[in-house]
Design a protein around this motif. Structure first.
Motif, PDB file in Angstrom:
ATOM      1  N   PRO A   5      44.245  48.112  45.675  1.00  0.00           N
ATOM      2  CA  PRO A   5      43.634  47.680  44.417  1.00  0.00           C
ATOM      3  C   PRO A   5      43.502  48.800  43.376  1.00  0.00           C
ATOM      4  CG  PRO A   5      42.411  46.782  46.264  1.00  0.00           C
ATOM      5  CD  PRO A   5      43.402  47.748  46.820  1.00  0.00           C
ATOM      6  N   SER A   6      43.110  49.976  43.807  1.00  0.00           N
ATOM      7  CA  SER A   6      42.988  51.101  42.865  1.00  0.00           C
ATOM      8  C   SER A   6      44.353  51.523  42.343  1.00  0.00           C
ATOM      9  CB  SER A   6      42.324  52.291  43.539  1.00  0.00           C
ATOM     10  OG  SER A   6      41.034  51.949  43.960  1.00  0.00           O
ATOM     11  N   THR A  48      37.126  36.423  37.050  1.00  0.00           N
ATOM     12  CA  THR A  48      37.903  36.245  38.276  1.00  0.00           C
ATOM     13  C   THR A  48      38.480  37.570  38.742  1.00  0.00           C
ATOM     14  OG1 THR A  48      38.467  34.028  37.508  1.00  0.00           O
ATOM     15  CG2 THR A  48      39.763  34.918  39.321  1.00  0.00           C
ATOM     16  N   TYR A  49      38.971  38.362  37.808  1.00  0.00           N
ATOM     17  CA  TYR A  49      39.510  39.670  38.143  1.00  0.00           C
ATOM     18  C   TYR A  49      38.441  40.558  38.775  1.00  0.00           C
ATOM     19  CZ  TYR A  49      41.337  44.360  37.519  1.00  0.00           C
ATOM     20  OH  TYR A  49      41.724  45.654  37.735  1.00  0.00           O
ATOM     21  N   ASP A  50      37.273  40.607  38.152  1.00  0.00           N
ATOM     22  CA  ASP A  50      36.185  41.422  38.697  1.00  0.00           C
ATOM     23  C   ASP A  50      35.764  40.945  40.077  1.00  0.00           C
ATOM     24  OD1 ASP A  50      36.170  43.028  36.447  1.00  0.00           O
ATOM     25  OD2 ASP A  50      34.578  41.876  35.450  1.00  0.00           O
ATOM     26  N   LEU A  51      35.743  39.633  40.299  1.00  0.00           N
ATOM     27  CA  LEU A  51      35.367  39.080  41.598  1.00  0.00           C
ATOM     28  C   LEU A  51      36.357  39.497  42.681  1.00  0.00           C
ATOM     29  CD1 LEU A  51      33.509  37.094  43.209  1.00  0.00           C
ATOM     30  CD2 LEU A  51      35.190  35.338  42.637  1.00  0.00           C
ATOM     31  N   ILE A  52      37.648  39.338  42.398  1.00  0.00           N
ATOM     32  CA  ILE A  52      38.662  39.662  43.406  1.00  0.00           C
ATOM     33  C   ILE A  52      38.736  41.161  43.657  1.00  0.00           C
ATOM     34  CG2 ILE A  52      41.144  39.590  43.866  1.00  0.00           C
ATOM     35  CD1 ILE A  52      41.176  36.869  42.474  1.00  0.00           C
ATOM     36  N   TRP A  59      35.820  42.095  45.799  1.00  0.00           N
ATOM     37  CA  TRP A  59      36.069  41.765  47.211  1.00  0.00           C
ATOM     38  C   TRP A  59      37.000  42.783  47.858  1.00  0.00           C
ATOM     39  CZ3 TRP A  59      37.428  35.876  46.576  1.00  0.00           C
ATOM     40  CH2 TRP A  59      36.242  35.149  46.439  1.00  0.00           C
ATOM     41  N   ALA A  60      38.086  43.125  47.152  1.00  0.00           N
ATOM     42  CA  ALA A  60      39.078  44.024  47.730  1.00  0.00           C
ATOM     43  C   ALA A  60      38.536  45.436  47.917  1.00  0.00           C
ATOM     44  CB  ALA A  60      40.325  44.057  46.848  1.00  0.00           C
ATOM     45  N   LYS A  61      37.718  45.901  46.980  1.00  0.00           N
ATOM     46  CA  LYS A  61      37.171  47.251  47.085  1.00  0.00           C
ATOM     47  C   LYS A  61      35.867  47.302  47.863  1.00  0.00           C
ATOM     48  CE  LYS A  61      39.117  49.221  42.877  1.00  0.00           C
ATOM     49  NZ  LYS A  61      38.797  49.845  41.592  1.00  0.00           N
ATOM     50  N   GLY A  62      35.278  46.172  48.115  1.00  0.00           N
ATOM     51  CA  GLY A  62      33.982  46.130  48.790  1.00  0.00           C
ATOM     52  C   GLY A  62      34.106  45.962  50.294  1.00  0.00           C
TER      53      GLY A  62
END
Length: 107
Positions: free
Chosen positions: A96-97, A45-49, A52-55
């Motif tokens: 996000p970063s 879930t963390y990787d998915l969100i 999305w935020a960085k993409g």
């Protein structure tokens, strides 16, 4: 009528209370220091969100926030909505970063 009022010191003074609260806060913060190194049950879930935020979804939201702010700024003839849109776009872009680097920092 002379009455003498004696003041008793409370069992727990303000100084003792502040020291106890400070120690309790330190104990709570020390136990939550390991919050960033939990198990892998939330990793997907963390990787998915974060993806999305960085993409492209994050870029779309950032551009939309700036354009909507610029539109409101032009309609109201006030630069504040455009500045708010720009700040929101920067938060969406760098947030996000920044959050990830804060949460994974080693002291």
């Amino acid at each position: 009528m002379n009455t003498i009022v004696q003041h008793r010191s409370p069992l727990v003074s303000k100084r003792h209370l502040s020291v106890a609260l400070t120690l309790a806060a330190i104990a709570i913060l020390m136990s939550s220091a390991h919050a960033g190194v939990t198990g892998t049950e939330f990793q997907e879930t963390y990787d998915l969100i974060v993806g999305w935020a960085k993409g492209y979804l994050g870029k779309i939201f950032a551009i939309a926030a700036f354009l909507i702010g610029a539109g409101f700024s032009a309609a109201r003839q006030n630069p504040m909505p455009a500045i708010f849109g720009l700040v929101l776009a920067l938060i969406i872009g760098f947030g996000p970063s920044l959050i990830e680097s804060i949460l994974t920092a080693v002291v």
